[in-house]
Design a protein around this motif. Structure first.
Motif, PDB file in Angstrom:
ATOM      1  N   ILE A  35      55.775  -5.636 -36.502  1.00 61.84           N
ATOM      2  CA  ILE A  35      56.188  -6.638 -35.514  1.00 61.84           C
ATOM      3  C   ILE A  35      55.075  -7.669 -35.405  1.00 61.84           C
ATOM      4  CG2 ILE A  35      56.849  -7.070 -33.121  1.00 61.84           C
ATOM      5  CD1 ILE A  35      57.937  -4.295 -32.922  1.00 61.84           C
ATOM      6  N   SER A  36      55.427  -8.932 -35.442  1.00 60.80           N
ATOM      7  CA  SER A  36      54.428  -9.994 -35.413  1.00 60.80           C
ATOM      8  C   SER A  36      53.745 -10.088 -34.061  1.00 60.80           C
ATOM      9  CB  SER A  36      55.079 -11.339 -35.742  1.00 60.80           C
ATOM     10  OG  SER A  36      55.945 -11.742 -34.686  1.00 60.80           O
ATOM     11  N   ASP A  37      52.547 -10.687 -34.055  1.00 62.76           N
ATOM     12  CA  ASP A  37      51.841 -10.929 -32.795  1.00 62.76           C
ATOM     13  C   ASP A  37      52.675 -11.801 -31.859  1.00 62.76           C
ATOM     14  OD1 ASP A  37      49.700  -9.452 -33.636  1.00 62.76           O
ATOM     15  OD2 ASP A  37      48.348 -11.151 -33.952  1.00 62.76           O
ATOM     16  N   GLN A  38      53.377 -12.786 -32.440  1.00 59.41           N
ATOM     17  CA  GLN A  38      54.173 -13.692 -31.605  1.00 59.41           C
ATOM     18  C   GLN A  38      55.289 -12.939 -30.884  1.00 59.41           C
ATOM     19  OE1 GLN A  38      53.296 -14.274 -34.736  1.00 59.41           O
ATOM     20  NE2 GLN A  38      52.354 -16.315 -34.869  1.00 59.41           N
ATOM     21  N   ALA A  39      55.946 -11.997 -31.599  1.00 60.23           N
ATOM     22  CA  ALA A  39      57.030 -11.233 -30.988  1.00 60.23           C
ATOM     23  C   ALA A  39      56.504 -10.325 -29.886  1.00 60.23           C
ATOM     24  CB  ALA A  39      57.764 -10.422 -32.052  1.00 60.23           C
ATOM     25  N   MET A  40      55.379  -9.665 -30.137  1.00 60.18           N
ATOM     26  CA  MET A  40      54.806  -8.783 -29.125  1.00 60.18           C
ATOM     27  C   MET A  40      54.320  -9.579 -27.916  1.00 60.18           C
ATOM     28  SD  MET A  40      55.208  -5.644 -29.821  1.00 60.18           S
ATOM     29  CE  MET A  40      54.091  -4.981 -28.569  1.00 60.18           C
ATOM     30  N   LEU A  41      53.753 -10.752 -28.171  1.00 64.00           N
ATOM     31  CA  LEU A  41      53.309 -11.603 -27.069  1.00 64.00           C
ATOM     32  C   LEU A  41      54.500 -12.016 -26.213  1.00 64.00           C
ATOM     33  CD1 LEU A  41      51.106 -13.294 -25.666  1.00 64.00           C
ATOM     34  CD2 LEU A  41      51.580 -15.111 -27.324  1.00 64.00           C
ATOM     35  N   ALA A  42      55.595 -12.430 -26.854  1.00 63.53           N
ATOM     36  CA  ALA A  42      56.790 -12.838 -26.117  1.00 63.53           C
ATOM     37  C   ALA A  42      57.356 -11.670 -25.314  1.00 63.53           C
ATOM     38  CB  ALA A  42      57.840 -13.380 -27.084  1.00 63.53           C
ATOM     39  N   ALA A  43      57.338 -10.473 -25.905  1.00 62.18           N
ATOM     40  CA  ALA A  43      57.845  -9.297 -25.198  1.00 62.18           C
ATOM     41  C   ALA A  43      56.973  -8.956 -23.994  1.00 62.18           C
ATOM     42  CB  ALA A  43      57.919  -8.102 -26.153  1.00 62.18           C
ATOM     43  N   SER A  44      55.664  -9.062 -24.170  1.00 61.46           N
ATOM     44  CA  SER A  44      54.752  -8.733 -23.073  1.00 61.46           C
ATOM     45  C   SER A  44      54.871  -9.722 -21.917  1.00 61.46           C
ATOM     46  CB  SER A  44      53.307  -8.673 -23.579  1.00 61.46           C
ATOM     47  OG  SER A  44      52.851  -9.959 -23.964  1.00 61.46           O
ATOM     48  N   ARG A  45      55.300 -10.953 -22.236  1.00 63.04           N
ATOM     49  CA  ARG A  45      55.471 -11.972 -21.199  1.00 63.04           C
ATOM     50  C   ARG A  45      56.896 -11.997 -20.645  1.00 63.04           C
ATOM     51  NH1 ARG A  45      54.486 -17.454 -23.070  1.00 63.04           N
ATOM     52  NH2 ARG A  45      54.537 -17.897 -20.863  1.00 63.04           N
ATOM     53  N   GLY A  46      57.785 -11.183 -21.225  1.00 60.38           N
ATOM     54  CA  GLY A  46      59.144 -11.100 -20.723  1.00 60.38           C
ATOM     55  C   GLY A  46      60.086 -12.162 -21.237  1.00 60.38           C
ATOM     56  N   THR A  47      59.663 -12.956 -22.231  1.00 58.71           N
ATOM     57  CA  THR A  47      60.551 -13.981 -22.773  1.00 58.71           C
ATOM     58  C   THR A  47      61.432 -13.431 -23.895  1.00 58.71           C
ATOM     59  OG1 THR A  47      58.808 -14.751 -24.276  1.00 58.71           O
ATOM     60  CG2 THR A  47      59.001 -15.863 -22.141  1.00 58.71           C
TER      61      THR A  47
END
Length: 319
Positions: A35-47
């Motif tokens: 899973i890419s950093d961008q996807a994990m970042l978006a998930a952690s921010r709830g987007t």
């Protein structure tokens, strides 16, 4: 196979730790992050939605069948979807049992309910099983992402051969307390990657979240300024991750404001990247580059980088 799915609240620390543990297990097994950093970042921010999949009928380690709560600690698979993209990772020890196809079917149904338009998904690294699942689900390959690697034994020579910084630019380290540094970085990054579907859309909030990651070091984010007016002209950002004796130095992103294109700044920033990396004494040196970016590929190839793995983005167009 019937899986139990649950939406993960990114504020639930225990659940997020289980997700990160699964991702780390898969990366160790596959040699690349699923899973890419961008996807994990978006998930952690709830987007983007983060979904865990459990099946207490499967007893893979002696715990799941006897302890109904074990699934929340050790899910069989995790999916991320939203913003037109989908990612899925299956725990290595349960692959081949139908977990991936069942989880993908659930994610596709959820994604279609949320936004039934075109949907993109990644198969990270050489992953025939993931590619086969996506093809059966109606996806077609549309984009290639290379992970390049540089032999650490070649690093000293690459530094010596690198282009020097042009005299009309000066370097400085990113200062987390300087608001102008953050604002100018977001502006230049957006300009440098205006045509890039992920990197070009990094917002102030995204940048702040990345700086909160455990691996962030402000001394690994180097800024190049125009001596004539002080404007930010470009930057290079290194992601350094340590695990015991292993040190991976990744060129996370290198960007140049298009106003300064053609002046050798990108090549000079790559040289600064390699010099900074050498201070970390890395055992692994990597970077990611889009397969269509011929200019960047040529730049990195000249510095001695070679293709390590190839990832593919797939598209399902319901229109």
């Amino acid at each position: 196979m019937t899986l139990t799915s649950r939406l993960i609240d990114p504020s639930d620390r225990r659940s997020m730790e289980s997700v990160r543990a699964l991702v780390a297990d898969a990366e160790r097994a596959d040699g690349t992050s699923p899973i890419s950093d961008q996807a994990m970042l978006a998930a952690s921010r709830g987007t983007r939605a983060l979904v865990a999949f459990d099946d207490t009928d499967i007893d893979t380690d002696g715990d799941a069948a006897s302890d109904p709560s074990a699934g929340s600690q050790n899910p069989l698979a995790v999916g991320v979807f939203g913003e037109g993209e989908l990612d899925l990772v299956v725990r290595p020890d349960v692959r081949g049992a139908g977990v991936g196809s069942a989880a993908l079917a659930h994610l596709l149904a959820e994604a279609d309910r949320a936004a039934p338009e075109a949907l993109r998904a990644w198969a990270h690294g050489e992953n025939p099983a993931a590619s086969a699942l996506l093809r059966v689900a109606g996806f077609a390959p549309v984009r290639t992402l290379y992970r390049l690697a540089l032999d650490p034994a070649r690093l000293s020579a690459a530094v010596a051969e690198a282009r020097a910084m042009p005299s009309d630019f000066r370097l400085e380290l990113f200062d987390p307390a300087n608001h102008e540094h953050a604002e100018s970085w977001v502006r230049v990054n957006a300009a440098a990657f205006a045509d890039h579907p992920e990197q070009g859309g990094v917002t102030d909030a995204d940048f702040a979240a990345l700086r909160a990651e455990h691996w962030f070091d402000p001394e690994d984010l180097i800024l190049a300024r125009d001596e004539s007016n002080g404007s930010l002209a470009g930057y290079t950002w290194i992601k350094t991750v340590r695990a015991g004796d292993l040190v991976e130095a990744e060129l996370y992103v290198l960007g140049v404001d298009p106003v300064y294109a053609g002046r050798g700044l990108g090549a000079a920033l790559l040289g600064e990247t390699l010099r900074r990396m050498s201070e970390h004494r890395p055992t692994r040196i990597t970077l990611y580059v889009d397969g269509s970016n011929e200019h960047a590929l040529a730049l990195y190839t000249r510095a001695g980088f070679t293709v390590d793995t190839v990832s593919t983005q797939w598209l399902r167009n319901n229109g």
